[in-house]
Write a protein that holds these residues in place. Structure first.
Motif, PDB file in Angstrom:
ATOM      1  N   SER A  46       0.868  -1.174   0.000  1.00  0.00           N
ATOM      2  CA  SER A  46       0.000   0.000   0.000  1.00  0.00           C
ATOM      3  C   SER A  46       0.907   1.226   0.000  1.00  0.00           C
ATOM      4  N   PRO A  47       0.372   2.416  -0.308  1.00  0.00           N
ATOM      5  CA  PRO A  47       1.166   3.628  -0.048  1.00  0.00           C
ATOM      6  C   PRO A  47       1.544   3.685   1.434  1.00  0.00           C
ATOM      7  N   ALA A  48       2.516   4.503   1.768  1.00  0.00           N
ATOM      8  CA  ALA A  48       3.004   4.583   3.151  1.00  0.00           C
ATOM      9  C   ALA A  48       2.113   5.483   3.990  1.00  0.00           C
ATOM     10  N   TYR A  49       0.801   5.234   3.906  1.00  0.00           N
ATOM     11  CA  TYR A  49      -0.148   6.082   4.636  1.00  0.00           C
ATOM     12  C   TYR A  49      -0.687   5.437   5.907  1.00  0.00           C
ATOM     13  N   MET A  50      -0.167   4.273   6.271  1.00  0.00           N
ATOM     14  CA  MET A  50      -0.642   3.622   7.482  1.00  0.00           C
ATOM     15  C   MET A  50      -0.031   4.262   8.733  1.00  0.00           C
ATOM     16  N   PHE A  51      -0.852   4.427   9.767  1.00  0.00           N
ATOM     17  CA  PHE A  51      -0.403   4.856  11.103  1.00  0.00           C
ATOM     18  C   PHE A  51       0.315   6.206  11.102  1.00  0.00           C
ATOM     19  N   CYS A  52      -0.151   7.126  10.267  1.00  0.00           N
ATOM     20  CA  CYS A  52       0.491   8.446  10.187  1.00  0.00           C
ATOM     21  C   CYS A  52      -0.097   9.397  11.239  1.00  0.00           C
ATOM     22  N   HIS A  53       0.065   9.051  12.495  1.00  0.00           N
ATOM     23  CA  HIS A  53      -0.474   9.873  13.583  1.00  0.00           C
ATOM     24  C   HIS A  53       0.161  11.262  13.609  1.00  0.00           C
ATOM     25  N   ASP A  54       1.443  11.348  13.274  1.00  0.00           N
ATOM     26  CA  ASP A  54       2.122  12.642  13.306  1.00  0.00           C
ATOM     27  C   ASP A  54       1.739  13.533  12.135  1.00  0.00           C
ATOM     28  N   CYS A  55       0.941  13.010  11.213  1.00  0.00           N
ATOM     29  CA  CYS A  55       0.502  13.786  10.051  1.00  0.00           C
ATOM     30  C   CYS A  55      -0.912  14.342  10.227  1.00  0.00           C
ATOM     31  N   VAL A  56      -1.525  14.095  11.391  1.00  0.00           N
ATOM     32  CA  VAL A  56      -2.876  14.598  11.660  1.00  0.00           C
ATOM     33  C   VAL A  56      -2.812  16.096  11.915  1.00  0.00           C
ATOM     34  N   PHE A  57      -3.671  16.880  11.225  1.00  0.00           N
ATOM     35  CA  PHE A  57      -3.701  18.318  11.488  1.00  0.00           C
ATOM     36  C   PHE A  57      -5.020  18.793  12.073  1.00  0.00           C
ATOM     37  N   PHE A  58      -6.028  17.939  12.151  1.00  0.00           N
ATOM     38  CA  PHE A  58      -7.241  18.210  12.927  1.00  0.00           C
ATOM     39  C   PHE A  58      -7.608  16.955  13.699  1.00  0.00           C
ATOM     40  N   HIS A  82       2.034  22.734   9.526  1.00  0.00           N
ATOM     41  CA  HIS A  82       2.066  22.035  10.812  1.00  0.00           C
ATOM     42  C   HIS A  82       2.485  20.583  10.608  1.00  0.00           C
ATOM     43  N   VAL A  83       1.961  19.944   9.575  1.00  0.00           N
ATOM     44  CA  VAL A  83       2.335  18.553   9.308  1.00  0.00           C
ATOM     45  C   VAL A  83       3.821  18.458   8.976  1.00  0.00           C
ATOM     46  N   LEU A  84       4.314  19.334   8.090  1.00  0.00           N
ATOM     47  CA  LEU A  84       5.736  19.292   7.731  1.00  0.00           C
ATOM     48  C   LEU A  84       6.626  19.495   8.944  1.00  0.00           C
ATOM     49  N   ASP A  85       6.188  20.308   9.880  1.00  0.00           N
ATOM     50  CA  ASP A  85       6.996  20.604  11.072  1.00  0.00           C
ATOM     51  C   ASP A  85       6.958  19.489  12.108  1.00  0.00           C
ATOM     52  N   ASN A  86       6.030  18.557  11.977  1.00  0.00           N
ATOM     53  CA  ASN A  86       5.835  17.563  13.034  1.00  0.00           C
ATOM     54  C   ASN A  86       5.816  16.112  12.573  1.00  0.00           C
ATOM     55  N   LEU A  98      -2.565  14.658   6.408  1.00  0.00           N
ATOM     56  CA  LEU A  98      -1.863  14.728   5.134  1.00  0.00           C
ATOM     57  C   LEU A  98      -0.888  13.558   5.097  1.00  0.00           C
ATOM     58  N   VAL A  99      -0.971  12.714   4.063  1.00  0.00           N
ATOM     59  CA  VAL A  99      -0.230  11.449   4.079  1.00  0.00           C
ATOM     60  C   VAL A  99       0.445  11.175   2.739  1.00  0.00           C
TER      61      VAL A  99
END
Length: 490
Positions: free
Chosen positions: A237-249, A340-344, A479-480
């Motif tokens: 799959s794309p590397a979009y699993m478990f992207c907790h640090d990419c949550v912005f809301f 915010h996502v890029l910074d975190n 954002l993933v």
């Protein structure tokens, strides 16, 4: 310099996120002589067929393209077609991925019919004639007759592929459905972990979809890997699993803050912002009141925070009179949220990441007339709040349902994906083709975003209907990464 498309391919129409088609300019075509077919064993049809073509001998005229047709077995009678080519105007590599067809096979020929969603945007039927030696002449069928596309060669046995994952931010114990092709060959499934891959023990196999139960483990952002030992191949799959640090809301809380909402998820650096919410409610799932569509659904695993359209309980949803006829919205600065996502995100995404390799995701749960399903209307993500048409380059309108095929939420929340390439501006404007460029452009233009729902006909596959009760719940907007890694051999 512009490169010229020197071959006509009716099936290689460029389908944009708005369903518009860009058709190559054609010259006078000669009458096509169709050869007689040669007998092919059905088991040999099942597999991967490819072609590579080029023409022209100068920088101005040289053009390359490649094709891939994956036939499923004759019992499934489905095929997936992809075409890679260079855009004649921009000279940028472009592609059409996973165009779905059904087919009929009569020992020498294959008749391919586009699935309804692709037929609705102009994809033509195709015909494949087996001419021997693992070669098949692929033709397009149009109102004006038959045209040659290419000669495919069988280059591989059936290979597994992942085309979708219904929950990309699951928790231990959740059941996740993986959709794809040839998944019956998969015998090991791995999830990305903080200390390496974690093999899933509870797997319900299938050819087009398989279900896995998420184990209790420490996960990391990354891809699902499905291994087929018989094919000696892994798909991802794309590397979009478990992207907790990419949550912005996550909590959607604005109360207690004032402009520019510093320290909240609504913090912004653009010049101004109007009211942040209209007819939506940010709620804690542990404190839902009776009347909410999720109240009493203890068997469903809920995110701890959510946002409910259009309030704390289902409401009547009438058919809209236009694309800006909205009953509620969320307003914010996408440029600040993406930054915010890029910074975190610990490098999962960077300012140099192409927008074509990125998507917005969120988890949703919908209730329509007391039934856990989505069957009308669309979600509209507007990078520019002042644009609302179905063809604007600054917005993406998406739905997980189609005519006659509602999206069910009977087994819980689902992840909806909005690829950034759905916003046409990211491909039409080179300065907005990377995350950094998109953020900079949105910020310098002081653009506000609206996220809303519209109960209006989106296209022929998405008509609208009135509902007496409707509630749409959103959680964890993020954002993933969205680029699918190629299969690997071992």
């Amino acid at each position: 310099m512009r490169k010229t498309i020197c071959i006509f391919i009716a099936s290689a129409l460029m389908i944009s996120c708005e369903g518009q088609l860009q058709v190559p300019v054609l010259g006078q075509k000669e009458e096509l002589k169709v050869p007689a077919g040669v007998t092919l064993e059905p088991s040999r049809l099942f597999g991967v067929w490819t072609a590579e073509m080029s023409c022209g001998d100068t920088n101005d005229s040289y053009f390359e393209q490649s094709y891939r047709m994956e036939f499923q077995d004759v019992n499934d009678a489905e095929a997936v077609f992809s075409h890679w080519f260079t855009d004649g105007a921009s000279e940028v590599a472009d592609s059409l991925h996973n165009i779905g067809f059904t087919y009929e096979f009569n020992d020498t020929e294959v008749s391919l019919k586009p699935k309804a969603a692709y037929a609705a945007v102009g994809v033509s039927p195709m015909r494949g004639i087996y001419i021997g030696n693992d070669r098949m002449l692929l033709l397009s069928e149009t109102l004006s007759g038959m045209d040659s596309i290419c000669t495919l060669t069988r280059t591989g046995d059936p290979a597994p592929a992942i085309t979708g994952v219904d929950r990309t931010l699951p928790r231990p114990g959740d059941v996740v459905t993986i959709t794809g092709r040839n998944l019956q060959f998969v015998d090991h499934v791995y999830l990305p972990g903080q200390d390496g891959e974690i093999e899933v023990k509870e797997v319900i196999p299938g050819s087009k979809e398989m279900k896995i139960v998420i184990p209790d483990a420490e996960f990391a952002p990354g891809s699902i890997r499905c291994l087929s030992t018989s094919a000696h191949e892994s798909c991802y799959s794309p590397a979009y699993m478990f992207c907790h640090d990419c949550v912005f809301f996550h909590n959607f809380i604005s109360s207690g803050f004032s402009a520019p909402y510093k320290g909240s998820e609504f913090e912004y650096t653009i010049n101004s912002m109007g009211s942040l919410k209209s007819n939506v409610a940010n709620l804690a799932s542990a404190a839902l009141l009776e009347g909410h569509s999720l109240f009493g659904l203890e068997e469903t695993s809920h995110p701890d925070s959510l946002l409910s359209f259009f309030g704390t309980a289902p409401v009547k949803w009438e058919i809209a009179t236009g694309t800006d006829d909205k009953d509620g919205y969320l307003r914010f600065s996408t440029s600040d949220r993406f930054q915010h996502v890029l910074d975190n995100c610990n490098g999962v995404l960077t300012s140099r990441t192409p927008c074509a390799d990125v998507a917005i995701q969120m988890d949703i749960h919908v209730m329509s007339n007391g039934v856990p399903e989505w069957n009308t209307g669309y979600l509209s993500y507007r990078l520019n709040k002042d644009q609302n048409s179905l063809s604007s380059s600054m917005l993406a309108n998406v739905a997980m349902w189609e005519k006659g095929s509602p999206m069910s939420f009977a087994d819980g929340w689902k992840t909806i994906t909005i690829p950034l390439e759905y916003f046409a501006v990211t491909s039409e404007n080179a300065s907005m083709s990377t995350l950094g460029g998109l953020i900079s452009s949105l910020k310098s233009s002081n653009l506000q975003t609206l996220l809303t729902l519209v109960n209006y006909p989106m296209d022929s596959m998405h008509p609208a209907q009135e509902l007496s009760e409707f509630q749409f719940n959103i959680a964890d907007i993020r954002l993933v990464p969205y680029k699918t890694p190629s299969n690997t051999k071992y």
